[in-house]
Each structure stands twice: as C-alpha cells, then as structure tokens.
Design a protein around this motif. Structure first.
Motif, short mmCIF file in Angstrom:
data_model
loop_
_atom_site.label_atom_id
_atom_site.label_comp_id
_atom_site.label_asym_id
_atom_site.label_seq_id
_atom_site.Cartn_x
_atom_site.Cartn_y
_atom_site.Cartn_z
N ASN A 133 0.81 -1.22 0.00
CA ASN A 133 0.00 0.00 0.00
C ASN A 133 0.84 1.27 0.00
O ASN A 133 0.41 2.32 0.47
CB ASN A 133 -0.94 0.02 1.21
CG ASN A 133 -2.20 -0.80 0.96
OD1 ASN A 133 -2.31 -1.50 -0.05
ND2 ASN A 133 -3.14 -0.74 1.87
N GLU A 172 -7.38 -4.94 18.06
CA GLU A 172 -8.35 -4.51 17.06
C GLU A 172 -7.77 -3.45 16.13
O GLU A 172 -8.17 -3.36 14.96
CB GLU A 172 -9.60 -3.96 17.75
CG GLU A 172 -10.46 -5.01 18.39
CD GLU A 172 -11.69 -4.43 19.06
OE1 GLU A 172 -12.76 -5.08 19.01
OE2 GLU A 172 -11.60 -3.33 19.62
N GLU A 175 -5.92 -5.86 13.65
CA GLU A 175 -6.75 -6.92 13.06
C GLU A 175 -7.96 -6.38 12.31
O GLU A 175 -8.36 -6.94 11.29
CB GLU A 175 -7.20 -7.88 14.17
CG GLU A 175 -7.95 -9.10 13.65
CD GLU A 175 -8.34 -10.05 14.77
OE1 GLU A 175 -8.20 -11.27 14.57
OE2 GLU A 175 -8.78 -9.58 15.83
N LYS A 176 -8.53 -5.30 12.80
CA LYS A 176 -9.75 -4.76 12.17
C LYS A 176 -9.48 -3.47 11.39
O LYS A 176 -9.73 -3.40 10.20
CB LYS A 176 -10.81 -4.53 13.25
CG LYS A 176 -11.31 -5.81 13.91
CD LYS A 176 -12.41 -5.52 14.91
CE LYS A 176 -12.93 -6.82 15.55
NZ LYS A 176 -14.01 -6.57 16.53
N ASP A 177 -8.96 -2.45 12.07
CA ASP A 177 -8.88 -1.13 11.44
C ASP A 177 -7.77 -1.02 10.41
O ASP A 177 -7.95 -0.41 9.35
CB ASP A 177 -8.73 -0.05 12.52
CG ASP A 177 -9.99 0.07 13.37
OD1 ASP A 177 -10.99 -0.57 13.04
OD2 ASP A 177 -9.96 0.81 14.37
N ALA A 192 -6.15 -3.68 8.86
CA ALA A 192 -6.45 -4.66 7.81
C ALA A 192 -7.67 -4.23 7.00
O ALA A 192 -7.76 -4.53 5.81
CB ALA A 192 -6.68 -6.03 8.43
N GLY A 193 -8.59 -3.52 7.64
CA GLY A 193 -9.81 -3.10 6.95
C GLY A 193 -9.69 -1.80 6.19
O GLY A 193 -10.66 -1.36 5.56
N GLY A 194 -8.52 -1.15 6.26
CA GLY A 194 -8.31 0.07 5.49
C GLY A 194 -8.75 1.35 6.16
O GLY A 194 -8.71 2.42 5.55
N LYS A 195 -9.12 1.29 7.44
CA LYS A 195 -9.55 2.50 8.14
C LYS A 195 -8.36 3.41 8.43
O LYS A 195 -8.50 4.64 8.47
CB LYS A 195 -10.26 2.12 9.44
CG LYS A 195 -10.82 3.30 10.21
CD LYS A 195 -11.55 2.83 11.47
CE LYS A 195 -12.09 4.02 12.26
NZ LYS A 195 -12.82 3.57 13.48
N ALA A 233 -2.70 -12.16 10.16
CA ALA A 233 -3.59 -11.38 9.30
C ALA A 233 -4.24 -12.27 8.25
O ALA A 233 -3.58 -13.09 7.63
CB ALA A 233 -2.81 -10.25 8.64
N ARG A 234 -5.52 -12.10 8.04
CA ARG A 234 -6.26 -12.94 7.10
C ARG A 234 -6.64 -12.20 5.82
O ARG A 234 -6.58 -12.76 4.73
CB ARG A 234 -7.53 -13.46 7.77
CG ARG A 234 -7.26 -14.38 8.96
CD ARG A 234 -8.56 -14.85 9.58
NE ARG A 234 -8.34 -15.73 10.73
CZ ARG A 234 -9.32 -16.25 11.47
NH1 ARG A 234 -10.59 -15.97 11.18
NH2 ARG A 234 -9.03 -17.04 12.49
N THR A 235 -7.03 -10.94 5.95
CA THR A 235 -7.56 -10.23 4.79
C THR A 235 -6.48 -9.53 3.97
O THR A 235 -6.69 -9.25 2.79
CB THR A 235 -8.58 -9.17 5.23
OG1 THR A 235 -7.95 -8.26 6.16
CG2 THR A 235 -9.76 -9.84 5.93
#
Length: 305
Positions: free
Chosen positions: A132, A193, A196-198, A200-203, A221-223
């Motif tokens: 990225n 989080e 794992e969430k923000d 990896a989720g692009g936030k 990491a999965r995504t």
C-alpha cells in the motif's frame, strides 16, 4: 467500670466492619501451600492471554504449573484501572487465599507489586499493509522522509499515552491520528483490534502498538498481508521495555520461586514468545546499543506496558 466491655465490643465491631479486625478471621495460606498456582490474567487480550488460554502468558503459566506439579487456576479481570486491586490484592470470599498470587506480565519496576526478574524485552512497533505504498518504511526516520504529500495523507492509529505520542507531536502528525484506548470500559474490546480490524480493513494506513500485539496480529492477518517493524529507542525517547511478573510485596519466598522458574526455563519461554511473533530484544543491554535489534526469526514475523 461496666462501660469498658461495651466500649471494647463496640471498637472490635467497628474494626471488623472496616476490615481491620482479626478475631475469628480465617488465616491466609502462603502461595502454593495448597499446591495451586493462581494467576491473574486478562480474559480477552491476545496474544498475551484470553479465557480460552490461547495466549503466551497462558502457556508460560501452564509450563510453570506443570513443573511445580501444582494445579493451575485463573482469576480473570481486564487489565485496566483496578486490575491489581481486584486480583492480586483481593481475597477470595469465604476462603483462605487471595484470588490470585501471580500477575504474568508487568513492566520491570512496576510499583504496585513486587516484580520478578524480567523474562523478555520487546519494543513498540509500527504496522502497515504490504503493497500500500509504505513497503520501504523500516523506521520512524523513513516516515519523516516520505514525500510531503504522502506524509500529510497518512491515517495513523496510536494508543493514547504510549511512548510514540511524543514522536508524533515532534513531527507534526498529531492531527492525523485516530486515538485508541488500551484500557476501555468495554470487555469485548481488545488492543489488537487496531491492527486486526482497522488496519487490515483500510480504516488507517499505519498503526503503532506494543510489539507483541503488532507481531502477533501481523502474523495472523487474514484479509491482507501486514508488516510489523519494531521501533528503535532514541535518546530521550524509549520504545523498548523489559517485562516481568508480579507478586505481593510480602510474598518474598514465592517471588524467589518464580525467579527460579524464569531462569530455568528461559529457552522454553523464548520459544513460546517466538511462536507468537513477539519481537525479542536482548535483555540487560543499553537501548541504543548494537544489540537493540530483534532476532532474525522475530523480525521476519514482523498489551502495552
């Protein structure tokens, strides 16, 4: 003189209500006297610990219990304000022992309890999604060296009060930060989080977190593939910390026993930490020294004190 017995009875009752009375109180046993290792741990804070006992602090506690030949019991409480008061210092109701006798992860020199010898040293880290546009970033200096336009667009995630705050302030990045709390009132939230969430989720584009957390969630990491880079301490800006265990100040013999277990199992403990992607630094050396570099296995994998 008939008032004296009444006065003494009233005083004894008052002391009992305040928790200071001793008459009839059940004596507290010494840690391990009943061959039970009682540990205080967070029920939802991977990779350190969780209720399913999947964290590295869980594994190390289980190792110690096995070697002692004791039963392992847990006192679960989120690592937030009041943790020591509700675990290490809390007496089990209607029992002859405290809720727990050992906290499995505190910074060296933690002043609310007596600390053992450190069992690992790690540092804060930065994490970003591979591919990225940040793949060449391997240090804080590399962020500063980014093109001004790219740097101004960075969306940063960091924990309030963490050591990286001063660096962000010095480099004019505070307005680009989404702040996270390591100690929240929501038992379902956990520090990982942010990655794992923000992340990896692009936030957010880059996250700063305690190294064990960054290394673990980067590895799992999965995504999206995530890179975690340990930070190197600078003069006046410390990012690395030694982590110990903690007992009550009065439990000197128990602390010595835990110290012995840490020393005897150093290789096994580090193997467990490496399995979880914890960036490990050599212990007992100056932060700015040449050995302030993660081991190759930890770097390739790439709770907050």
């Amino acid at each position: 003189m008939k008032w004296r017995p009444r006065r003494q009875a009233w005083l004894a009752g008052a002391l009992w209500m305040l928790g200071l009375g001793t008459a009839g109180a059940q004596p507290m046993i010494e840690p391990g006297q009943d061959k039970v290792l009682r540990v205080c741990q967070d029920p939802n804070n991977l990779p350190l610990s969780n209720r399913a006992q999947n964290g590295f602090e869980n594994k190390i506690a289980a190792l110690f219990a096995q070697q002692l030949g004791w039963k392992l019991e847990h006192a679960w409480f989120p690592q937030r304000m009041g943790f020591i008061r509700n675990t290490l210092r809390a007496k089990e109701e209607h029992a002859d022992h405290y809720k727990c006798d050992l906290v499995t992860g505190v910074p060296k020199g933690f002043d609310m309890a007596a600390t053992t010898r450190p069992y690992y040293r790690s540092s804060y880290a930065m994490a970003y999604v591979k591919g990225n546009g940040l793949d060449r970033v391997r240090s804080l200096d590399d962020i500063v060296a980014l093109d001004a336009a790219q740097r101004s667009k960075l969306r940063i995630g960091a924990f309030a009060g963490s050591p990286v705050t001063e660096w962000l302030l010095e480099n004019g990045l505070m307005e680009q930060v989404s702040w996270y709390q390591s100690q929240t009132g929501d038992a379902d939230q956990y520090p990982g989080e942010v990655i794992e969430k923000d992340l990896a989720g692009g936030k957010i584009d880059i996250a700063f977190a305690w190294g064990p957390i960054a290394g673990y969630f980067a590895r799992h990491a999965r995504t999206a593939p995530i890179v975690a880079v340990p930070l190197t301490s600078k003069p006046g800006m410390k990012f690395d910390f030694e982590i110990a265990m903690a007992v009550r100040h009065s439990d000197k013999e128990f602390r010595q026993r835990i110290d012995g277990l840490i020393a005897a199992n150093a290789a096994k403990i580090h193997a467990i930490l490496d399995q979880y992607g914890v960036p490990l630094l050599e212990q007992g050396v100056p932060a700015s020294g040449p050995s302030n570099t993660p081991s190759a296995s930890s770097a390739s994998a790439a709770k907050t004190p």
